[in-house]
Design an enzyme around this catalytic site. Sequence first.
Site, PDB file in Angstrom:
ATOM      1  N   ARG A 207       0.819  -1.213   0.000  1.00 47.00           N
ATOM      2  CA  ARG A 207       0.000   0.000   0.000  1.00 47.00           C
ATOM      3  C   ARG A 207       0.853   1.264   0.000  1.00 47.00           C
ATOM      4  NH1 ARG A 207      -1.671   1.719   4.786  1.00 47.00           N
ATOM      5  NH2 ARG A 207      -2.237  -0.314   5.581  1.00 47.00           N
TER       6      ARG A 207
ATOM      7  N   TYR B 227     -15.913  19.596 -12.352  1.00 50.57           N
ATOM      8  CA  TYR B 227     -16.337  18.220 -12.645  1.00 50.57           C
ATOM      9  C   TYR B 227     -17.447  17.814 -11.672  1.00 50.57           C
ATOM     10  CZ  TYR B 227     -15.867  13.210 -13.568  1.00 50.57           C
ATOM     11  OH  TYR B 227     -16.098  11.904 -13.906  1.00 50.57           O
TER      12      TYR B 227
ATOM     13  N   LYS C 266      -7.762   9.266 -18.168  1.00 54.53           N
ATOM     14  CA  LYS C 266      -8.037   9.864 -19.469  1.00 54.53           C
ATOM     15  C   LYS C 266      -6.813   9.762 -20.385  1.00 54.53           C
ATOM     16  CE  LYS C 266     -12.077  10.747 -17.712  1.00 54.53           C
ATOM     17  NZ  LYS C 266     -12.433  11.966 -16.996  1.00 54.53           N
TER      18      LYS C 266
HETATM   19  C1  LIG Z   1     -13.076  11.967 -15.736  1.00 55.45           C
HETATM   20  C2  LIG Z   1     -12.730  13.167 -14.957  1.00 55.45           C
HETATM   21  C3  LIG Z   1     -12.446  13.082 -13.600  1.00 55.45           C
HETATM   22  C4  LIG Z   1     -12.642  11.801 -12.830  1.00 55.45           C
HETATM   23  O1  LIG Z   1     -11.780  10.785 -13.170  1.00 55.45           O
HETATM   24  P1  LIG Z   1     -12.124   9.257 -12.843  1.00 55.45           P
HETATM   25  O2  LIG Z   1     -10.831   8.579 -13.116  1.00 55.45           O
HETATM   26  O3  LIG Z   1     -13.240   8.862 -13.746  1.00 55.45           O
HETATM   27  O4  LIG Z   1     -12.517   9.169 -11.395  1.00 55.45           O
HETATM   28  C5  LIG Z   1     -12.053  14.220 -12.950  1.00 55.45           C
HETATM   29  N1  LIG Z   1     -11.948  15.402 -13.588  1.00 55.45           N
HETATM   30  C6  LIG Z   1     -12.224  15.527 -14.889  1.00 55.45           C
HETATM   31  C7  LIG Z   1     -12.097  16.854 -15.532  1.00 55.45           C
HETATM   32  C8  LIG Z   1     -12.629  14.420 -15.616  1.00 55.45           C
HETATM   33  O5  LIG Z   1     -12.957  14.559 -16.898  1.00 55.45           O
END
Ligand SMILES: *Cc1c(COP(=O)(O)O)cnc(C)c1O
Length: 389
Positions: free
Chosen positions: A57, A110, A207
């Site tokens: 961890r 977000y 992303k």
């Molecule tokens: C997708 C997204 C998140 C969240 O990310 P996850 O990995 O889905 O939890 C946070 N901020 C923005 C701008 C995003 O597009």
Amino acid sequence: MDSEEPMQDASLLAHAGRTSREHFGVVNTPIYQASTVLFPTLETYDRRESAKVRYGRRGTPTTMALEEAIARLERAAGAVLTPSGVSAITTTFLAVAEPGAHLLLPQSVYASARSFATTFLERIGVSTTFYEPGIGGDIEQLLRPETRLVWLESPGSLTFEIQDVAAIVAVAKKHAIVTGIDNTWSAGYFLKPLELGVDISVQAATKYIGGHSDIMLGAIAANDATLPLVRETAGKLGLCAGPHDVYLGLRGLRTLAARLAQHYRSGMAVAQWLERQPGVSCVLHPGLERDPGHALWKRDFTGATGLFGFVLEESDRGRLARMLDGLRFFGMGASWGGFESLLTPSALPKARPCPERFQAGQLMRIHVGLEDASDLIADLDAGLKRMRR
Ligand SMILES: *Cc1c(COP(=O)(O)O)cnc(C)c1O
């Protein structure tokens, strides 16, 4: 091999965090699948708190490799990985939260960050004011003695407003308030928030760093002043990212510069084409000259990624379905930043005031993937024609 000498980002992305010599020369840091880490003697066991690797961890060579690479990409003192983008955001909020504290979040934040503030944080006595993303230096009027964090997201989720980072940071610094930004859109590549004075830059590595629509991962990059607090908070919450996801994050990071160059080029081409189409009332892309955020984008960013918005004059669900259901290349689904294109209708959070220019019609979000831009444009063209028919 890697060195601390300055280098361009494309070189950094290919080399940062690599430790081949520690792994028989293997190019990529392997997946360390670990909970228990053994110490050979009582003496080393007694000193385990100072060991680089001491428990799964607490981090492994796999997580440390990606943390180092992201820290260097973001010009940060260090980075902490978390299991998702949302957990990176909530960890950052919790790092500064205490009963009675006040946070400032943009209206364009977000949606999951908004709901964390209005439910969980509210419940533990932390209040939030949502400000208009274009506020600039006027944010000073919203500060309270108990304000602990000014949060930014630029461009904003769904509506893509560019914020004046420098103006907001200058005010926060004057009052010794921590600043943080959701830097997911730029992938840490096209915007360097820490160079603009922001303390903490957070990304959903889900992303563009992942880049292949197959992992969940968050990263918090922080400066010297805030890194210990961020690290401690993530540790206390018991967060750790899974080794396979971290490995795939590293794999994605190596090609980030090449992928983003194409997302930028194709995204601009599609945005410019959309601007000229009948039935499209507005395109929300800061790279377009007529976008209200264009001047700030040009000042602070070195490029644009493949995610942007547009507004269709038509909001009839049946007509929208005729367009979306027949697309060849664009999928409908959450997330973005993968190699593939996406197109979905957007719904703003109910609590968020809808900016005037989107009040009529249907707001859309598009992710321009790595397909050939001419194929994407032909697909959209056929879709818009089906919708108008
Ligand atoms: C997708 C997204 C998140 C969240 O990310 P996850 O990995 O889905 O939890 C946070 N901020 C923005 C701008 C995003 O597009």
